[in-house]
Enzyme design. Sequence first.
Site, PDB file in Angstrom:
ATOM      1  N   GLU A 225      37.972  39.463  43.195  1.00  0.00           N
ATOM      2  CA  GLU A 225      38.690  39.830  44.430  1.00  0.00           C
ATOM      3  C   GLU A 225      38.478  41.281  44.821  1.00  0.00           C
ATOM      4  O   GLU A 225      39.424  42.045  45.061  1.00  0.00           O
ATOM      5  CB  GLU A 225      40.183  39.509  44.286  1.00  0.00           C
ATOM      6  CG  GLU A 225      40.417  38.004  44.165  1.00  0.00           C
ATOM      7  CD  GLU A 225      41.853  37.542  44.371  1.00  0.00           C
ATOM      8  OE1 GLU A 225      42.769  38.367  44.226  1.00  0.00           O
ATOM      9  OE2 GLU A 225      42.028  36.344  44.673  1.00  0.00           O
ATOM     10  N   GLU A 407      38.681  30.004  42.520  1.00  0.00           N
ATOM     11  CA  GLU A 407      40.112  29.922  42.201  1.00  0.00           C
ATOM     12  C   GLU A 407      40.805  29.123  43.291  1.00  0.00           C
ATOM     13  O   GLU A 407      40.570  29.357  44.475  1.00  0.00           O
ATOM     14  CB  GLU A 407      40.781  31.300  42.138  1.00  0.00           C
ATOM     15  CG  GLU A 407      40.524  32.076  40.889  1.00  0.00           C
ATOM     16  CD  GLU A 407      41.342  33.360  40.816  1.00  0.00           C
ATOM     17  OE1 GLU A 407      42.456  33.406  41.388  1.00  0.00           O
ATOM     18  OE2 GLU A 407      40.849  34.320  40.207  1.00  0.00           O
TER      19      GLU A 407
END
Length: 500
Positions: A225, A407
């Site tokens: 991220e 994810e």
Amino acid sequence: MAHTQVLFLLFCEVANMGDIRLEGVEIPARFPEGFLFGGATSDFQYEGGFGEGGRGILSQDFVTTGDVDHDRQITWVMPDGTRGASPYRASLPQGAEPALFDDVYYPSHQAVDFYHHFKEDIALMGEMGFRVFRFPTCWSRVFPTGDELEPNQEALDFYEAVIDECLAHGIEPLITICHDELPDHLRKAYDGWSSRHVVDCYVRFARALFERLGHKVKYWLTFNEINAVAGYAQVGVHDFDNPQVHYQAKHHMFLASARTIKLGRELCPGAVFGTMFALSEIYPATCKPEDVFAAYAKRRESLFFVDVMARGAYPNYAHEIFERKGVRVHMEPGDEELLAAYPLDFVSFSYYRSTVASAESTFDIMGGEPNPYLPVTAWKMPIDPLGLRYCLNELYDRYQKPLFVIENGLGAVDEPDAAGRIHDTYRMRYLADHLKQIRDAITIDHVDCFGYTMWGPVDLVSLGTGEMKKRYGFIYVDMDDRGQGTKARSKKDSFDWSCT
Ligand code: BG6
């Protein structure tokens, strides 16, 4: 029925639901041959083993628990000994030094103790038919301060044992080199990623991994991220709210990633390299042109990171962002050439929700306005499976690179019945709904998506709140928000999904 291949059967079940059919379009009975299905974790939420095996102090080690209404805190001390705490993603006050206190519970220290349970956990993943397991290497386990010239061999032994266990169960290891963390020393000595020196430290870390583990690992992610990480705990930077500091630090992370891909190509022939981005889809609040353009501009604040790393250059609209925010990224000769020469092989992303923006929106990357058309989870996350298909299409249209949904999952409160069993049909429904959208993106839209790892296959500590109550797993861990419990693992109904 034996549990082996459960997830393979799950795919058949999902693919055969056949709820969306287009005239004349053949929908394959299941996901493409070789599609990688499995699970994903992070070290400071899962691994534990604080103070064991030579592990050094990590930036995430100072973070407390919170809940849906209260931010997690970073505990610190002032030079005069005054104690205090600041919200997880905020900058610390001037002069504050992160500190650990005996009367505070820090979830990263034991997490759910994968360090001592890895054989059992991986065996359970194997039983479910996992084809891939994504896990990170803890930076301060491998280089306790981040500044050493040689890695901690005990750490590499541990990660090699994890990899060998995966391979023994037919599971591909997929390594995130750095998941939202860095050794505390690199924060203290250099102000974390604001310093170019940390690029060298990171590349040394990657080299140690490639040299020891590279012959057993094909899939690598340089960062988790990267578009969303912020603040002391994730990037070790004091004044990260300052846009100049923020974008300079991210430039250093781009360089670290490109140098690592260069090195990886030399040391690990056949390996492929990605980075992970948080890419909740963003919808305009109305069809008013100002709202539509604002949502588009907000989306580009995230896609900016993918553009730099997947296309290998800062995009044209970076000028507008930088002028508006008063940013001037300092580049050295060769930086742009490096980024251009070593773009990502594939784009991976987390998808938990979609969000809404209007011309009046002021939220940062993690926020958003409510969507009246979507249900929300107990943690106020909108549930939007179709948004995942939209996201896959958008990314493939834009980059034409293989995609990996790295994810996704449902954080929910699981209540055991009298026999201690969790009946989590809500989780199966959530995952099935999202998997169907991936299947349709692949089979109907012809998007090249080669893998899916659901978040937290074994229950782990929540990143956002530090709670155990927010659970994602197929496998229950007996532990509460204060870290109390046996840490025994047990199967939920979702584990046996296709057997029921
Ligand atoms: C992603 C992170 O942002 O979301 C994970 O990469 C995190 O580390 C996951 O756990 C889910 O968020 P949360 O707050 O529910 O744990």
